[in-house]
Design an enzyme around this catalytic site. Structure first.
Site, mmCIF file in Angstrom:
data_model
loop_
_atom_site.group_PDB
_atom_site.id
_atom_site.type_symbol
_atom_site.label_atom_id
_atom_site.label_comp_id
_atom_site.label_asym_id
_atom_site.label_seq_id
_atom_site.Cartn_x
_atom_site.Cartn_y
_atom_site.Cartn_z
ATOM 1 N N PHE A 146 0.852 -1.189 0.000
ATOM 2 C CA PHE A 146 0.000 0.000 0.000
ATOM 3 C C PHE A 146 0.881 1.229 0.000
ATOM 4 O O PHE A 146 1.644 1.462 0.939
ATOM 5 C CB PHE A 146 -0.968 0.048 1.196
ATOM 6 C CG PHE A 146 -1.851 1.268 1.114
ATOM 7 C CD1 PHE A 146 -3.008 1.251 0.347
ATOM 8 C CD2 PHE A 146 -1.495 2.450 1.739
ATOM 9 C CE1 PHE A 146 -3.794 2.391 0.218
ATOM 10 C CE2 PHE A 146 -2.278 3.604 1.610
ATOM 11 C CZ PHE A 146 -3.433 3.571 0.859
ATOM 12 N N ASP A 233 9.216 3.232 2.158
ATOM 13 C CA ASP A 233 7.987 3.977 2.422
ATOM 14 C C ASP A 233 7.671 3.834 3.909
ATOM 15 O O ASP A 233 7.106 2.846 4.348
ATOM 16 C CB ASP A 233 6.837 3.450 1.558
ATOM 17 C CG ASP A 233 5.531 4.206 1.825
ATOM 18 O OD1 ASP A 233 5.466 4.976 2.806
ATOM 19 O OD2 ASP A 233 4.571 4.013 1.042
ATOM 20 N N LYS A 274 2.156 11.298 7.102
ATOM 21 C CA LYS A 274 1.348 11.107 8.314
ATOM 22 C C LYS A 274 1.900 11.809 9.554
ATOM 23 O O LYS A 274 1.710 13.005 9.700
ATOM 24 C CB LYS A 274 1.127 9.607 8.536
ATOM 25 C CG LYS A 274 0.278 9.024 7.405
ATOM 26 C CD LYS A 274 -0.272 7.648 7.632
ATOM 27 C CE LYS A 274 -1.286 7.308 6.546
ATOM 28 N NZ LYS A 274 -0.973 6.125 5.770
HETATM 29 C C1 LIG Z 1 -1.087 6.195 4.229
HETATM 30 C C2 LIG Z 1 0.020 5.680 3.427
HETATM 31 C C3 LIG Z 1 0.381 6.262 2.195
HETATM 32 C C4 LIG Z 1 -0.427 7.356 1.546
HETATM 33 O O1 LIG Z 1 -0.514 8.513 2.297
HETATM 34 P P1 LIG Z 1 -1.654 9.590 1.956
HETATM 35 O O2 LIG Z 1 -1.304 10.750 2.837
HETATM 36 O O3 LIG Z 1 -2.960 8.950 2.334
HETATM 37 O O4 LIG Z 1 -1.581 9.891 0.516
HETATM 38 C C5 LIG Z 1 1.503 5.775 1.547
HETATM 39 N N1 LIG Z 1 2.214 4.768 2.047
HETATM 40 C C6 LIG Z 1 1.896 4.168 3.218
HETATM 41 C C7 LIG Z 1 2.727 3.056 3.717
HETATM 42 C C8 LIG Z 1 0.777 4.594 3.938
HETATM 43 O O5 LIG Z 1 0.445 3.990 5.070
#
Ligand SMILES: *Cc1c(COP(=O)(O)O)cnc(C)c1O
Length: 426
Positions: A146, A233, A274
């Site tokens: 994700f 990520d 986040k």
């Molecule tokens: C939430 C998330 C994203 C995307 O972030 P948004 O601010 O919702 O665009 C990307 N990678 C990971 C691992 C996430 O948990």
């Protein structure tokens, strides 16, 4: 709850239902206030927040230091665009790059944007530094990843719901199984056009899958060996969530510069989002060293809001809170306690088959089929009992409270969770 109050919350739900796109399926709880580990609904009922806005609110709801930074800066200067310099961005850039041990940051707003940015940097690096023929660069990703919701990102998702009927898709990605170092090695050996490997250090959305202890170190080694960029990520796992500043830091106990630790699998490109802002404002970041970041020249990438003074002030304050309040150590200690308590319960449970996770990013797997509604029903009952959580994939429930929780609160939460689960035992 009186009848009047119930109608009240129903009305809020009806409004969203009527006027908002149906791209989410929320629990029927209408929140109107938050403080620390708690949120309150419109009827005044208090809950422990065990989702923390998907780990954006690591520092706790409405953290006074972060909110103060927001208010101060909002009254002074909010947005200039990058057409001009501002007096907050440079200080924030210095702070965040030193904190994570990189030469440079490219500031963006949302996680998905930061992932897109990392992909663009990686591709450009591949053509200009590695010498891959134009349009041939490939980025390796993992099954069940994700990384966000943009067209390119969903192009390499294998979640049908996220993908179907959004094509045509962006090409240039190869998917391999997660936590499978041999699969990665095989791809590297058989394709000379690999530019990067984009990976979550723990797969959060997929259901909190923690890879083997040395997986990330092996990934880094292979990336170095094949001159491929290791792109981590850490949008969900970063900023103390897993009991270290970054999940790639493994078992290091340091607060700041994790580079000193030999277990540190330092990525070539680090993606944060986040909790960079403590959930106060959308802020994301891509960090890399000069040899990589220098491929981006004026006019080649940007964002109107990226690096605005309000974001810079908020993010700097939010990152400072992490060290000031020992969130790393707290997440680590409480995470251990949480898993120990739940493991103890699970031994004799027919409804939960396991608990897994790291720090305060944990999940339980419900002993039922993936398409059953049991996990949803448990979350409804948890809400009734004063704790908010949501299923991730079918029968998995993620538990990720704010990291400002204390031990007494955590034990209170454990008893709410166990009490609730007991209502579902067969
Ligand atoms: C939430 C998330 C994203 C995307 O972030 P948004 O601010 O919702 O665009 C990307 N990678 C990971 C691992 C996430 O948990």
């Amino acid at each position: 709850m009186s009848v009047l109050e119930k109608i009240n919350s129903k009305e809020f739900i009806a409004l969203e239902d009527r006027f908002g796109a149906h791209n989410y399926h929320p629990l029927p709880v209408v929140l109107s206030r938050g403080e620390g580990v708690y949120v309150w609904d419109v009827d005044g009922k208090k809950y422990y927040d065990f989702l923390s806005a998907y780990s954006a609110v690591n520092q706790g709801h409405c953290h006074p230091k972060i909110v103060n930074a927001l208010v101060q800066q909002a009254q002074t200067l909010t947005l200039t665009s990058r057409a001009f310099y501002n007096d907050k961005l440079g200080k924030y850039e210095k702070y965040i790059t030193e904190l994570f041990g990189f030469d440079k940051i490219l500031p963006m707003n949302t996680g998905a944007e930061a992932v897109e940015t990392a992909i663009k940097i990686c591709r450009k690096w591949a053509y200009e530094k590695k010498g891959i023929d134009e349009h041939e660069a490939i980025i390796v990703v993992c099954d069940n990843n994700f990384h966000g919701r943009t067209t390119t990102i969903i192009s390499f998702s294998n979640d049908e719901n996220a993908r179907k009927n959004f094509g045509p898709y962006t090409v240039g990605f190869i998917k391999i199984p997660y936590d499978d170092i041999e699969a990665f090695q095989f791809v590297l050996e058989n394709n000379k056009n690999i530019a990067g490997f984009l990976v979550e250090p723990i797969q959060g959305e997929a259901g909190v899958y923690v890879p083997a202890e040395n997986y990330l170190e092996q990934v880094k080694e292979l990336c170095d060996q094949y001159n491929v960029l290791f792109i981590a990520d850490e949008v969900q796992t970063g900023i103390a969530r897993t009991g270290s500043l970054l999940a790639v830091c493994g078992n290091c106990t340091c607060e700041n510069n994790c580079e000193r630790q030999n277990t540190y699998a330092k990525p070539d490109i680090l993606i944060l989002g986040k909790a960079v802002s403590g959930g106060v404002y959308p802020v994301s970041a891509v960090l890399a060293d000069d040899n990589i970041m220098h491929v981006i020249k004026p006019g080649q990438h940007g964002s109107t809001f990226g690096g605005n003074p309000l974001a810079a002030a908020v993010a700097k304050a939010a990152l400072e809170v992490v060290g000031q309040e020992n969130l790393i150590q707290n997440a680590r200690a409480l995470g251990k306690l949480f898993r120990a308590k739940l493991s103890e319960y699970i031994e004799n449970s027919s409804i939960v088959s396991l608990v897994r996770g790291k720090g305060l990013l944990n999940a339980i797997v419900i002993n039922d089929t993936e398409d059953s509604s049991t996990a949803w029903d448990i979350c409804m009952k948890l809400a009734e009992n004063g704790l908010l959580a949501k299923p991730t994939h079918g029968n998995i429930i993620r538990f990720a409270p704010p990291l400002v929780m204390n031990e007494e609160q955590l034990l209170d939460c454990v008893s709410i969770i166990i009490k609730t689960l007991k209502e579902f035992e067969k």
